[in-house]
Design a protein around this motif. Structure first.
Motif, PDB file in Angstrom:
ATOM      1  N   GLY A   1      62.396  42.014  -1.527  1.00  0.00           N
ATOM      2  CA  GLY A   1      62.956  43.354  -1.516  1.00  0.00           C
ATOM      3  C   GLY A   1      64.092  43.535  -2.497  1.00  0.00           C
ATOM      4  N   VAL A   2      65.304  43.151  -2.101  1.00  0.00           N
ATOM      5  CA  VAL A   2      66.498  43.448  -2.874  1.00  0.00           C
ATOM      6  C   VAL A   2      66.431  42.900  -4.290  1.00  0.00           C
ATOM      7  CG1 VAL A   2      68.983  43.112  -2.993  1.00  0.00           C
ATOM      8  CG2 VAL A   2      67.904  43.531  -0.786  1.00  0.00           C
ATOM      9  N   SER A   3      66.033  41.637  -4.428  1.00  0.00           N
ATOM     10  CA  SER A   3      66.091  41.006  -5.744  1.00  0.00           C
ATOM     11  C   SER A   3      65.058  41.561  -6.716  1.00  0.00           C
ATOM     12  CB  SER A   3      65.909  39.490  -5.617  1.00  0.00           C
ATOM     13  OG  SER A   3      64.631  39.177  -5.115  1.00  0.00           O
ATOM     14  N   THR A   4      64.067  42.320  -6.216  1.00  0.00           N
ATOM     15  CA  THR A   4      63.045  42.847  -7.132  1.00  0.00           C
ATOM     16  C   THR A   4      63.613  43.894  -8.077  1.00  0.00           C
ATOM     17  OG1 THR A   4      62.315  44.547  -5.561  1.00  0.00           O
ATOM     18  CG2 THR A   4      61.214  42.419  -5.463  1.00  0.00           C
ATOM     19  N   LEU A   5      64.720  44.551  -7.690  1.00  0.00           N
ATOM     20  CA  LEU A   5      65.298  45.564  -8.570  1.00  0.00           C
ATOM     21  C   LEU A   5      65.811  44.930  -9.858  1.00  0.00           C
ATOM     22  CD1 LEU A   5      65.979  48.533  -8.905  1.00  0.00           C
ATOM     23  CD2 LEU A   5      68.156  48.109  -7.769  1.00  0.00           C
ATOM     24  N   VAL A   6      66.482  43.795  -9.728  1.00  0.00           N
ATOM     25  CA  VAL A   6      66.933  43.071 -10.908  1.00  0.00           C
ATOM     26  C   VAL A   6      65.734  42.578 -11.716  1.00  0.00           C
ATOM     27  CG1 VAL A   6      68.233  41.050 -11.692  1.00  0.00           C
ATOM     28  CG2 VAL A   6      69.055  42.381  -9.738  1.00  0.00           C
ATOM     29  N   GLN A   7      64.726  42.113 -11.016  1.00  0.00           N
ATOM     30  CA  GLN A   7      63.516  41.611 -11.658  1.00  0.00           C
ATOM     31  C   GLN A   7      62.861  42.687 -12.519  1.00  0.00           C
ATOM     32  OE1 GLN A   7      60.174  41.056  -8.961  1.00  0.00           O
ATOM     33  NE2 GLN A   7      59.915  38.971  -9.733  1.00  0.00           N
ATOM     34  N   GLN A   8      62.881  43.925 -12.048  1.00  0.00           N
ATOM     35  CA  GLN A   8      62.230  45.018 -12.767  1.00  0.00           C
ATOM     36  C   GLN A   8      62.875  45.297 -14.120  1.00  0.00           C
ATOM     37  OE1 GLN A   8      62.204  48.317 -10.054  1.00  0.00           O
ATOM     38  NE2 GLN A   8      61.146  47.126  -8.492  1.00  0.00           N
ATOM     39  N   ILE A   9      64.141  45.000 -14.233  1.00  0.00           N
ATOM     40  CA  ILE A   9      64.818  45.209 -15.518  1.00  0.00           C
ATOM     41  C   ILE A   9      64.255  44.244 -16.553  1.00  0.00           C
ATOM     42  CG2 ILE A   9      67.053  45.116 -16.687  1.00  0.00           C
ATOM     43  CD1 ILE A   9      68.267  45.950 -13.914  1.00  0.00           C
ATOM     44  N   GLY A  10      63.977  43.011 -16.137  1.00  0.00           N
ATOM     45  CA  GLY A  10      63.314  42.070 -17.027  1.00  0.00           C
ATOM     46  C   GLY A  10      61.900  42.524 -17.356  1.00  0.00           C
ATOM     47  N   PHE A  11      61.218  43.119 -16.372  1.00  0.00           N
ATOM     48  CA  PHE A  11      59.876  43.641 -16.618  1.00  0.00           C
ATOM     49  C   PHE A  11      59.905  44.702 -17.726  1.00  0.00           C
ATOM     50  CE2 PHE A  11      58.172  42.848 -12.021  1.00  0.00           C
ATOM     51  CZ  PHE A  11      58.173  41.492 -12.268  1.00  0.00           C
ATOM     52  N   ALA A  12      60.922  45.551 -17.702  1.00  0.00           N
ATOM     53  CA  ALA A  12      61.022  46.602 -18.714  1.00  0.00           C
ATOM     54  C   ALA A  12      61.165  46.009 -20.109  1.00  0.00           C
ATOM     55  CB  ALA A  12      62.205  47.520 -18.406  1.00  0.00           C
ATOM     56  N   GLU A  13      61.910  44.911 -20.213  1.00  0.00           N
ATOM     57  CA  GLU A  13      62.058  44.230 -21.498  1.00  0.00           C
ATOM     58  C   GLU A  13      60.705  43.689 -21.972  1.00  0.00           C
ATOM     59  OE1 GLU A  13      64.946  43.510 -23.430  1.00  0.00           O
ATOM     60  OE2 GLU A  13      65.897  45.072 -22.209  1.00  0.00           O
ATOM     61  N   GLU A  14      59.944  43.116 -21.051  1.00  0.00           N
ATOM     62  CA  GLU A  14      58.629  42.579 -21.413  1.00  0.00           C
ATOM     63  C   GLU A  14      57.673  43.689 -21.822  1.00  0.00           C
ATOM     64  OE1 GLU A  14      58.692  38.673 -18.430  1.00  0.00           O
ATOM     65  OE2 GLU A  14      57.693  40.531 -17.819  1.00  0.00           O
ATOM     66  N   LEU A  15      57.708  44.804 -21.093  1.00  0.00           N
ATOM     67  CA  LEU A  15      56.847  45.930 -21.441  1.00  0.00           C
ATOM     68  C   LEU A  15      57.172  46.438 -22.843  1.00  0.00           C
ATOM     69  CD1 LEU A  15      54.740  48.072 -20.805  1.00  0.00           C
ATOM     70  CD2 LEU A  15      56.516  49.375 -19.595  1.00  0.00           C
ATOM     71  N   ALA A  16      58.442  46.476 -23.194  1.00  0.00           N
ATOM     72  CA  ALA A  16      58.834  46.929 -24.535  1.00  0.00           C
ATOM     73  C   ALA A  16      58.246  46.021 -25.612  1.00  0.00           C
ATOM     74  CB  ALA A  16      60.362  46.966 -24.648  1.00  0.00           C
ATOM     75  N   LEU A  17      58.190  44.722 -25.350  1.00  0.00           N
ATOM     76  CA  LEU A  17      57.594  43.793 -26.315  1.00  0.00           C
ATOM     77  C   LEU A  17      56.096  44.019 -26.448  1.00  0.00           C
ATOM     78  CD1 LEU A  17      59.475  40.487 -25.377  1.00  0.00           C
ATOM     79  CD2 LEU A  17      59.858  41.933 -27.381  1.00  0.00           C
ATOM     80  N   VAL A  18      55.426  44.318 -25.337  1.00  0.00           N
ATOM     81  CA  VAL A  18      53.988  44.597 -25.385  1.00  0.00           C
ATOM     82  C   VAL A  18      53.725  45.876 -26.182  1.00  0.00           C
ATOM     83  CG1 VAL A  18      51.943  45.139 -24.001  1.00  0.00           C
ATOM     84  CG2 VAL A  18      53.533  43.368 -23.232  1.00  0.00           C
ATOM     85  N   VAL A  19      54.544  46.895 -25.976  1.00  0.00           N
ATOM     86  CA  VAL A  19      54.404  48.147 -26.740  1.00  0.00           C
ATOM     87  C   VAL A  19      54.612  47.884 -28.227  1.00  0.00           C
ATOM     88  CG1 VAL A  19      55.416  50.418 -27.147  1.00  0.00           C
ATOM     89  CG2 VAL A  19      55.051  49.625 -24.807  1.00  0.00           C
ATOM     90  N   GLN A  20      55.598  47.071 -28.552  1.00  0.00           N
ATOM     91  CA  GLN A  20      55.856  46.734 -29.954  1.00  0.00           C
ATOM     92  C   GLN A  20      54.653  46.022 -30.567  1.00  0.00           C
ATOM     93  OE1 GLN A  20      59.552  44.630 -30.652  1.00  0.00           O
ATOM     94  NE2 GLN A  20      58.712  43.597 -32.452  1.00  0.00           N
ATOM     95  N   ASP A  21      54.057  45.084 -29.829  1.00  0.00           N
ATOM     96  CA  ASP A  21      52.858  44.394 -30.316  1.00  0.00           C
ATOM     97  C   ASP A  21      51.706  45.375 -30.521  1.00  0.00           C
ATOM     98  OD1 ASP A  21      53.987  41.911 -30.478  1.00  0.00           O
ATOM     99  OD2 ASP A  21      52.927  41.036 -28.770  1.00  0.00           O
ATOM    100  N   ALA A  22      51.560  46.328 -29.615  1.00  0.00           N
ATOM    101  CA  ALA A  22      50.477  47.309 -29.714  1.00  0.00           C
ATOM    102  C   ALA A  22      50.638  48.181 -30.957  1.00  0.00           C
ATOM    103  CB  ALA A  22      50.442  48.177 -28.460  1.00  0.00           C
ATOM    104  N   LEU A  23      51.883  48.525 -31.257  1.00  0.00           N
ATOM    105  CA  LEU A  23      52.139  49.329 -32.452  1.00  0.00           C
ATOM    106  C   LEU A  23      51.844  48.530 -33.721  1.00  0.00           C
ATOM    107  CD1 LEU A  23      55.464  51.040 -31.322  1.00  0.00           C
ATOM    108  CD2 LEU A  23      53.297  52.204 -31.759  1.00  0.00           C
ATOM    109  N   GLU A  24      52.297  47.273 -33.745  1.00  0.00           N
ATOM    110  CA  GLU A  24      52.110  46.457 -34.946  1.00  0.00           C
ATOM    111  C   GLU A  24      50.632  46.117 -35.173  1.00  0.00           C
ATOM    112  OE1 GLU A  24      54.624  43.103 -34.373  1.00  0.00           O
ATOM    113  OE2 GLU A  24      56.489  44.219 -34.765  1.00  0.00           O
ATOM    114  N   ALA A  25      49.872  45.951 -34.083  1.00  0.00           N
ATOM    115  CA  ALA A  25      48.459  45.598 -34.221  1.00  0.00           C
ATOM    116  C   ALA A  25      47.557  46.812 -34.394  1.00  0.00           C
ATOM    117  CB  ALA A  25      48.008  44.798 -32.998  1.00  0.00           C
ATOM    118  N   GLY A  26      48.142  48.000 -34.234  1.00  0.00           N
ATOM    119  CA  GLY A  26      47.349  49.222 -34.342  1.00  0.00           C
ATOM    120  C   GLY A  26      46.528  49.521 -33.104  1.00  0.00           C
ATOM    121  N   ALA A  27      46.790  48.802 -32.008  1.00  0.00           N
ATOM    122  CA  ALA A  27      46.002  48.984 -30.789  1.00  0.00           C
ATOM    123  C   ALA A  27      46.240  50.332 -30.138  1.00  0.00           C
ATOM    124  CB  ALA A  27      46.316  47.863 -29.796  1.00  0.00           C
TER     125      ALA A  27
END
Length: 398
Positions: free
Chosen positions: A252-278
């Motif tokens: 429960g409680v600790s997942t909120l902090v975890q989600q901030i790291g998830f957002a960082e990972e999602l940003a990297l996936v979006v960056q890869d998608a842009l660079e690969a033209g996906a």
């Protein structure tokens, strides 16, 4: 509860940002960004020193009270700290299990003597913890555990095996769920013991090599390991309630902090998608948008749960179901946006060097376990069905 950030929160943000910028330099500069999912093995010595640095700054245990040697921060300020920690790409926390799992459990169930002994060293970043729950034949079915602890005067003697024990190879202490009543079964006769790991010949730690090539998980063997009888949390025989309370903090409680790291990972996936033209593929665009929207929904759900004054028996299980499946899909999407290039590692193949993975490949492999550890999806659905919806229990053996 109003979760908008006020002037005090923003002042706290500036303080946190300035401290992180100042201290993530020199010896700690190289530790930035290290220790994420699938790479928890990286920079262990520096990250352990970083825990002590956080302790000196008073940044551990912000939700506790000042009695245990840390600064006090409200819930919104705790969120601010987590956001700034992620923004600064600070090292993955070595003290997460002690700070976010054991400490809230001690505050809820521990004696005053236990709190006074164990909380200050956690707040100072001096003692690291691991979790002794799962066993080879009792993972998701935790009530089937067989590790025993026999009373011997003022101590308990522990015999048995735990598995999937994160960071046990570096931990100073382990909280162990063990059977202390002979002949008991299932949820009965269990106790929650605090066990020192420095017991040569009585405790053996064996690393488990994973798909990522790393070994932060371990098997732990107890052969007459000693625990002080005064270090049984919640009293002998009451371990199941304490253990379930701890899992509520984990899911429960600790997942909120975890989600901030998830957002960082999602940003990297979006960056890869842009660079690969996906992103030219409408299916990929839809999946990227869906991941973003679901992450926002998880955030609002976590904030709603934290701000509620009413207990919700299903909230921890709902949170685990949401983030586990979301993170696994993110790992799959990270490979999809790269296409065939996702199968190629970053190393020099002609040099015949050991197989290497980059961050996104580790993310994909590591997240295959997200719907299993911390309580599998099947177990979480059973909890919601039985304890929240009042449906009949699943037949035994099915």
């Amino acid at each position: 509860m109003d979760f908008r950030f006020g002037p005090e929160d923003e002042a706290f943000r500036q303080e946190a940002r300035a401290w992180l910028d100042e201290h993530l330099a020199g010896d700690f500069a190289a530790a930035r960004g290290r220790g994420g999912p699938g790479s928890e093995h990286e920079g262990g010595e520096a990250r352990r020193a970083w825990e002590r640095e956080l302790g000196k700054g008073g940044w551990i245990g912000l939700g506790w009270n000042a009695e245990f040697g840390n600064r006090v921060a409200g819930l919104t300020q705790q969120v601010v700290w987590a956001e700034e920690y992620a923004r600064a790409k600070a090292p993955g926390r070595y003290g997460h299990i002690g700070e976010n799992l054991l400490a809230p459990t001690l505050l809820a169930y521990g004696s005053e003597e236990q709190k006074a002994r164990f909380l200050p060293p956690i707040a100072r970043g001096e003692e690291l913890w691991c979790q002794g729950y799962s066993e080879p034949d009792a993972g998701s079915d935790l009530a089937g555990l067989r590790t025993s602890a026999v009373r011997d005067g003022d101590t308990y003697r522990i015999t048995g095996q735990k598995i999937w024990t994160s960071l046990a190879h570096d931990a100073d202490w382990c909280f162990v769920l063990a059977r202390t009543e002979e002949g008991s079964s299932r949820h009965h006769g269990l106790s929650f013991l605090l066990v020192p790991m420095d017991q040569p010949g009585r405790i053996e730690v064996r690393p488990i090599r994973q798909l990522t090539g790393t070994s932060e998980f371990n098997e732990v063997f107890f052969d007459g390991a000693v625990a002080d009888a005064a270090h049984v949390v919640g009293g002998a025989g009451n371990g199941w309630g304490v253990a379930m309370g701890l899992l509520g903090f984990e899911r429960g409680v600790s997942t909120l902090v975890q989600q901030i790291g998830f957002a960082e990972e999602l940003a990297l996936v979006v960056q890869d998608a842009l660079e690969a033209g996906a992103v030219a593929d409408p299916v990929v665009r839809e999946r990227l948008v869906r991941q973003w929207a679901e992450l926002r929904a998880m955030r609002f759900n976590a904030l709603r749960t934290l701000g509620s004054s009413e207990p919700d028996a299903g909230a921890p299980s709902v949170a685990k179901l949401l983030w586990g499946s979301w993170h696994r899909r993110l790992g799959e999407l990270a490979m999809q946006v790269r296409g065939v290039a996702a199968a190629i590692g970053p190393g020099d193949w002609s040099a015949q060097t050991p197989y290497e993975l980059d961050a996104m490949q580790r993310l994909f492999l590591f997240t295959r376990a997200d719907t299993i550890y911390g309580g599998s999806d099947e177990i979480q659905r059973n909890i919601i069905a039985e304890r929240v919806l009042g449906l009949p229990k699943e037949p035994k053996g099915s």
